[in-house]
Design a protein around this motif. Structure first.
Motif: not given
Ligand code: AMP
Ligand code: ZN
Length: 494
Positions: A351-376
């Motif tokens: 639940d906590k993890l989902w909530k974090k993801i929803m918060e990111l979604k609300e911050q409009k983090a889903e944008g098309k130009d998103r990129k995966v962090n290479a080091e992680f």
């Protein structure tokens, strides 16, 4: 590219994975015996196999995955004795064995889909491959590996060198284990049935140690076929050899199951396949540890502790994915203890993890130009490629979320990891069920209702009652009733 290391039961060590053909992988996972629901122990094994498959895909391999359905021949004794589990299920429920198989195959597929387990490329039924099994037995017969008793055709394990190469047990220990199912006609205790006769040549009452009951004398089986040795049915082990050889061809890369398969089922599969073909049968053998109930006891279908996904989770309002999350928190080669408390704490974690993801979604983090962090990503590959270390992978997810990456990068990176974890982060939305407490969940609902519910929750937390009342009216206009309870808002579709 990070190398992939897997623990191979055959050599008792972690080994670098190298497929037989280019970047293609043949994966065979022993499937369910469909005479009852799967219990959550069985499902733990399928979750582990799903992670393995997803890790292979994540590493860029093209995976051909076969999972069989055992719908005949698995006797209550794993070797050769007792009743066919399907026929037993038929008697129990007053249906035909075919109906039992169909019903529980469907139930199984529903369960694995709730756990976000990817579908195999093929799910062959043992009863659809009878001819292939007969052909394999004929080959073994021709090469002199078989002999006949009053109840079937047996494989002579003394004729196969290194019969214990998977179990690593001394032959005496294997024999001791096999003696549980006594059959005085067998040449060696470890010998196993390839084909069983529907009507044994000697009446059960005349056998020295008969596991049969009186009524078995008159009841012929529902599932039986003609064969060169008489009417009967295949033994359990032969189906996996016949189907994997036929469907994977030369791609005999990885074969999996739970640890209980090591000493009997997989040992026998190797013996009969290698004896018949003269070639090595699968390079990598992976086995998942058990789900135990309190006190370290294995969960089994015959126990009163037979917990299904439905009764252990769904009926208690716990999302099946919480079980997946719990299973990932323990490495697949370590025993996992079941308790309701542990499951509820997994639900909280998810639940906590989902909530974090929803918060990111609300911050409009889903944008098309998103990129995966290479080091992680490199760190992630390192842990999952180290024999599927999912507990470390989950810890890394938290590390990413707590890092100072931008919301877009966090979102993209965690969603990339979820291709392996399969926790539904890509499809999570707020769900409003018929009558449940407002909570984070996957599956769609009206996005507008979800948005208003979230706002109302915030207004109530701030004790802004006029705003809360206004939002209630808005939500009701969308066709939901809202009741405030101690646990939170209870939403009902009107
Ligand atoms: P079955 O339907 O009995 O053939 O079992 C299906 C799969 O579940 C096999 O791979 C078994 O090794 C596995 N299995 C059986 N019991 C457990 C358990 N308690 N925990 C984990 N896996 C299990
Ligand atoms: Zn199998």
């Amino acid at each position: 590219m990070e190398k992939l290391y897997l623990y191979n039961t055959l050599n008792k060590r972690k080994e670098e994975f190298r497929p037989l053909v280019d970047n293609k992988v043949g994966l065979y996972t022993c499937g369910p015996t469909v005479y009852n629901y799967a219990h959550i122990g069985n499902l733990r094994t399928y979750i582990f196999e799903d992670i393995l498959k997803r890790v292979l895909l994540y590493n860029g391999y093209k995976v051909k995955h076969i999972m069989n359905i055992t719908d005949v021949g698995h006797l209550t004794g794993d070797m050769n004795m007792g009743e066919d589990k399907l026929e037993l299920g038929a008697k129990r429920e007053g249906k035909t064995a075919w109906e039992i198989a169909e019903f529980y195959t469907k139930a199984f597929n529903e369960d694995v889909s709730k756990l976000n387990i990817l579908k195999p490329d093929k799910q062959p039924k043992a009863t659809d491959y009878i001819q292939e099994q007969i052909d394999l037995i004929k080959k073994l017969e021709k090469k002199g590996y078989t002999y006949k008793t009053s109840d079937g055709i047996y494989f002579d394990t003394a004729k196969f060198k290194n019969y214990n190469k998977l179990s690593h047990l001394k032959l005496d220990e294997l024999k001791e284990g096999a003696r549980v199912e006594r059959n005085l006609e067998k040449k060696n205790p470890t010998d196993f049935a390839l084909w069983k006769f529907s009507e044994p040549l000697t009446p059960p009452s005349l056998r020295a140690t008969s596991p049969y009951k009186e009524e078995d004398k008159i009841s012929r089986r529902q599932m039986e076929w003609e064969s060169p040795w008489g009417v009967g049915f295949p033994g359990w082990h032969i189906e996996c050899s016949a189907m994997s050889l036929k469907l994977l061809g030369k791609q005999l890369d990885i074969h999996c199951g739970g640890i209980d398969h090591i000493n009997i089922h997989h040992t026998n599969e190797i013996a009969q396949s290698e004896a018949a073909t003269g070639r090595k049968f699968f390079n990598y053998w992976l086995h998942g540890a058990f789900l135990n109930i309190a006190g370290g006891k294995k969960m089994a279908k015959s126990d009163e502790n037979f917990l299904t996904l439905e009764n252990a989770l769904v009926k208690k309002g716990i999302n099946p994915l919480a079980y997946r999350y719990g299973a990932l928190s323990t490495h697949y080669r370590k025993p996992m203890e079941y308790s309701e408390e542990a499951i509820r704490s997994a639900q909280k974690g998810l639940d906590k993890l989902w909530k974090k993801i929803m918060e990111l979604k609300e911050q409009k983090a889903e944008g098309k130009d998103r990129k995966v962090n290479a080091e992680f990503k490199i760190q992630f590959l390192k842990v999952i490629n180290d024999d599927l270390n999912t507990p470390k992978a989950l810890a890394l997810v938290q590390k990413v979320l707590k890092s100072d990456l931008s919301p877009e990068e966090k979102f993209a990176t965690v969603l990339d990891f979820d291709q392996v974890l399969g926790l539904g982060l890509d499809i999570i939305k707020i769900r409003v069920e018929k009558s449940v407490i407002f909570k984070w969940d996957i599956e769609g609902t009206q996005p507008e209702a979800a948005r208003l519910l979230k706002l109302r929750e915030k207004a109530r937390a701030e004790k802004n009652w006029p705003e809360s009342d206004r939002l209630r009216e808005e939500i009701e206009k969308l066709g939901y009733s809202v009741e405030d309870t101690k646990e939170g808002m209870r939403i009902k579709k009107i």
